[in-house]
Scaffold this active site. Structure first.
Site, PDB file in Angstrom:
ATOM      1  N   GLU A 148       1.954   1.905  -3.460  1.00 54.16           N
ATOM      2  CA  GLU A 148       0.849   2.461  -4.246  1.00 54.16           C
ATOM      3  C   GLU A 148       0.838   3.989  -4.138  1.00 54.16           C
ATOM      4  O   GLU A 148       0.696   4.692  -5.140  1.00 54.16           O
ATOM      5  CB  GLU A 148      -0.480   1.884  -3.766  1.00 54.16           C
ATOM      6  CG  GLU A 148      -1.692   2.466  -4.486  1.00 54.16           C
ATOM      7  CD  GLU A 148      -2.892   2.616  -3.583  1.00 54.16           C
ATOM      8  OE1 GLU A 148      -3.469   3.724  -3.547  1.00 54.16           O
ATOM      9  OE2 GLU A 148      -3.264   1.643  -2.909  1.00 54.16           O
ATOM     10  N   HIS A 149       1.009   4.511  -2.926  1.00 50.94           N
ATOM     11  CA  HIS A 149       1.081   5.962  -2.740  1.00 50.94           C
ATOM     12  C   HIS A 149       2.299   6.552  -3.459  1.00 50.94           C
ATOM     13  O   HIS A 149       2.209   7.596  -4.102  1.00 50.94           O
ATOM     14  CB  HIS A 149       1.168   6.288  -1.250  1.00 50.94           C
ATOM     15  CG  HIS A 149      -0.149   6.275  -0.542  1.00 50.94           C
ATOM     16  ND1 HIS A 149      -0.674   7.382   0.083  1.00 50.94           N
ATOM     17  CD2 HIS A 149      -1.055   5.281  -0.353  1.00 50.94           C
ATOM     18  CE1 HIS A 149      -1.838   7.083   0.624  1.00 50.94           C
ATOM     19  NE2 HIS A 149      -2.091   5.799   0.386  1.00 50.94           N
ATOM     20  N   HIS A 171       0.823  -1.206   0.000  1.00 52.65           N
ATOM     21  CA  HIS A 171       0.000   0.000   0.000  1.00 52.65           C
ATOM     22  C   HIS A 171       0.862   1.262   0.000  1.00 52.65           C
ATOM     23  O   HIS A 171       0.532   2.254  -0.651  1.00 52.65           O
ATOM     24  CB  HIS A 171      -0.931  -0.022   1.213  1.00 52.65           C
ATOM     25  CG  HIS A 171      -1.746   1.208   1.370  1.00 52.65           C
ATOM     26  ND1 HIS A 171      -1.571   2.086   2.412  1.00 52.65           N
ATOM     27  CD2 HIS A 171      -2.744   1.730   0.611  1.00 52.65           C
ATOM     28  CE1 HIS A 171      -2.429   3.084   2.296  1.00 52.65           C
ATOM     29  NE2 HIS A 171      -3.151   2.903   1.220  1.00 52.65           N
ATOM     30  N   GLU A 230      -3.793   8.019   7.860  1.00 54.46           N
ATOM     31  CA  GLU A 230      -4.882   7.261   7.231  1.00 54.46           C
ATOM     32  C   GLU A 230      -5.244   6.053   8.096  1.00 54.46           C
ATOM     33  O   GLU A 230      -6.421   5.761   8.314  1.00 54.46           O
ATOM     34  CB  GLU A 230      -4.458   6.800   5.842  1.00 54.46           C
ATOM     35  CG  GLU A 230      -5.502   5.958   5.121  1.00 54.46           C
ATOM     36  CD  GLU A 230      -4.999   5.412   3.799  1.00 54.46           C
ATOM     37  OE1 GLU A 230      -5.646   4.492   3.275  1.00 54.46           O
ATOM     38  OE2 GLU A 230      -3.964   5.897   3.291  1.00 54.46           O
TER      39      GLU A 230
END
Length: 454
Positions: free
Chosen positions: A71-72, A68, A148
């Protein structure tokens, strides 16, 4: 949580009974990139999606969340496309773009006018091979991701209890780890960790390119060869095949968190599809989930919410498609004055009744008709047509399994549903998580809009 997964399955079997299935074309480039084209000429738009078969299932202990995180970082620029420029160029072309990571894969997409496909391919192929991972950008983005996590999991009781349940239910399988990662791992992560993940998994021979919309397959293949074809393949590490040992008795956990109401999740270990033609239990479980929670007249809502008024909401869910094992889940919120124990008892009674008495023909027909109806509705979305192709390819079943899956779901019998419930919904497969609500005054506050998520 509200895991109404039958609706997800209805989407996964999209296209299966319609003549447009013949308009799906595929070609594998010499570097191993599989290109799949779904022609849909109703509007002059298209979607490009690139799917990497790399998700949290592939992470090592101590490095959770890295899929993840990358991905950022994929939006942080290359030598020719500076930080933030990718999104700006897509927006300037009248399009939109984003990405998502889950346990089984990571995907990136752009939706735009059909004339802009070369632009989308140029940008996406560039970051497949030329991503620049600077320590400065990583340091900023990892803070965004930690915030987040705080806002979407730590401070959201239903998300938190789901995370705790998965960690308890899986003893060995990496599905025990959250996709966003454990906070301690995020705090210890470095730019080199993200760089290693990128170099390991982001290769054309570990990806599927899906283009859906107002395009011609041969034109797409030509463009794909131009933009992606020269990216070299590289040797992928051997993937470990994880198994989960049989559970030896029921597991129970209680999670204290600031919340208004208690909440109950009952999750049973269940198989997922491995052979779309030969498997039968996953299809029966899909139908079972629909009988229990397919719509407002389904069993759980009718009996527990409307008639007995034990629950303010109650549902069931199951997803037959994944790279790893699955879960069949019952969940609900007790009505005011009722307890989670009473709700658990009521859910168990519904399962026992189904196992003893079976299901009737009307229920079976309703669920099968619902699948077919969702077929028609979902076809309106070019994006979703690409999504279901990418999902099926990424988990190893392949897009060709889609028509098989619809046919098999229509062939499920009442006896198969009854037998699947008897086989799977047993205490030796069961993990129960209860949310013990704490005063909301103790809930920490975080500034709204404190993070941006691609």
């Amino acid at each position: 949580m509200r895991v109404r997964m039958l609706k997800i399955f209805c989407g996964l079997v999209l296209l299966a009974t319609f003549p447009v299935q013949a308009e799906v074309f595929e070609k594998t480039l010499s570097n191993g990139l599989k290109v799949i084209v779904k022609e849909d000429h109703r509007a002059p738009v298209l979607v490009q999606q690139i799917w990497y078969r790399a998700g949290s299932i592939d992470e090592r202990t101590g490095k959770t969340g890295v899929a993840h995180v990358l991905e950022h970082m994929m939006f942080k620029g290359t030598k020719t496309v500076p930080v933030g420029e990718f999104s700006k160029r897509i927006a300037a072309a009248g399009g939109r773009e984003n990405a998502f990571t889950n346990a089984d894969y990571t995907a990136y997409f752009q939706q735009l006018h059909k004339s802009k496909l070369p632009l989308a391919m140029q940008l996406e192929s560039d970051r497949m091979q030329n991503l620049q991972l600077s320590q400065a950008e990583f340091s900023k983005e990892i803070k965004v991701i930690m915030e987040e996590r705080r806002m979407r999991t730590d401070d959201e009781p239903h998300a938190l209890i789901q995370e705790k349940l998965m960690a308890a239910a899986y003893q060995e399988h990496p599905y025990q780890h959250p996709v966003i990662g454990w906070m301690n791992d995020l705090e210890a992560m470095t730019a080199l960790d993200a760089q290693e993940w990128y170099k390991t998994w982001y290769a054309p021979n570990n990806a599927v390119l899906v283009i859906a919309g107002d395009v011609k397959a041969n034109d797409v293949f030509e463009l794909a060869q131009r933009y992606y074809g020269k990216i070299p393949a590289h040797k992928l590490p051997a993937r470990r095949i994880y198994s989960e040992p049989p559970q030896q008795g029921i597991k129970r956990i209680s999670v204290k968190a600031p919340a208004e109401l208690p909440y109950l999740i009952m999750s049973y270990h269940a198989p997922t599809l491995r052979d779309a033609e030969k498997d039968s239990v996953p299809y029966a479980l899909e139908v079972l989930a629909g009988i229990l929670d397919g719509n407002e007249t389904a069993r759980l809502n009718k009996a527990l919410v409307r008639e007995q008024q034990i629950a303010s909401e109650a549902g069931a869910g199951y997803d037959s498609t994944a790279r790893g094992p699955g879960m069949f889940t019952l969940e609900g919120t007790p009505s005011e004055g009722k307890t989670v124990i009473e709700l658990e008892t009521a859910l168990r009674e519904q399962i026992a009744k189904l196992i003893h008495d079976g299901v009737n023909a009307d229920e079976l027909q309703r669920v099968k008709a619902q699948v077919t109806a969702n077929e028609v509705y979902k076809r309106d979305s070019v994006f979703y047509q690409a999504m279901q192709i990418g999902q099926m390819e990424s988990i190893g079943l392949g897009a060709k399994a889609i028509p098989v899956m619809l046919r098999k779901i229509q062939e499920v019998t009442a006896e198969q549903v009854q037998n699947a419930a008897r086989e799977i919904l047993t205490d030796d497969h069961l993990t129960i998580a209860v949310l013990d609500p704490q005063p909301l005054a103790n809930k920490p506050k975080h500034a709204a809009g404190a993070f941006h998520v691609h």
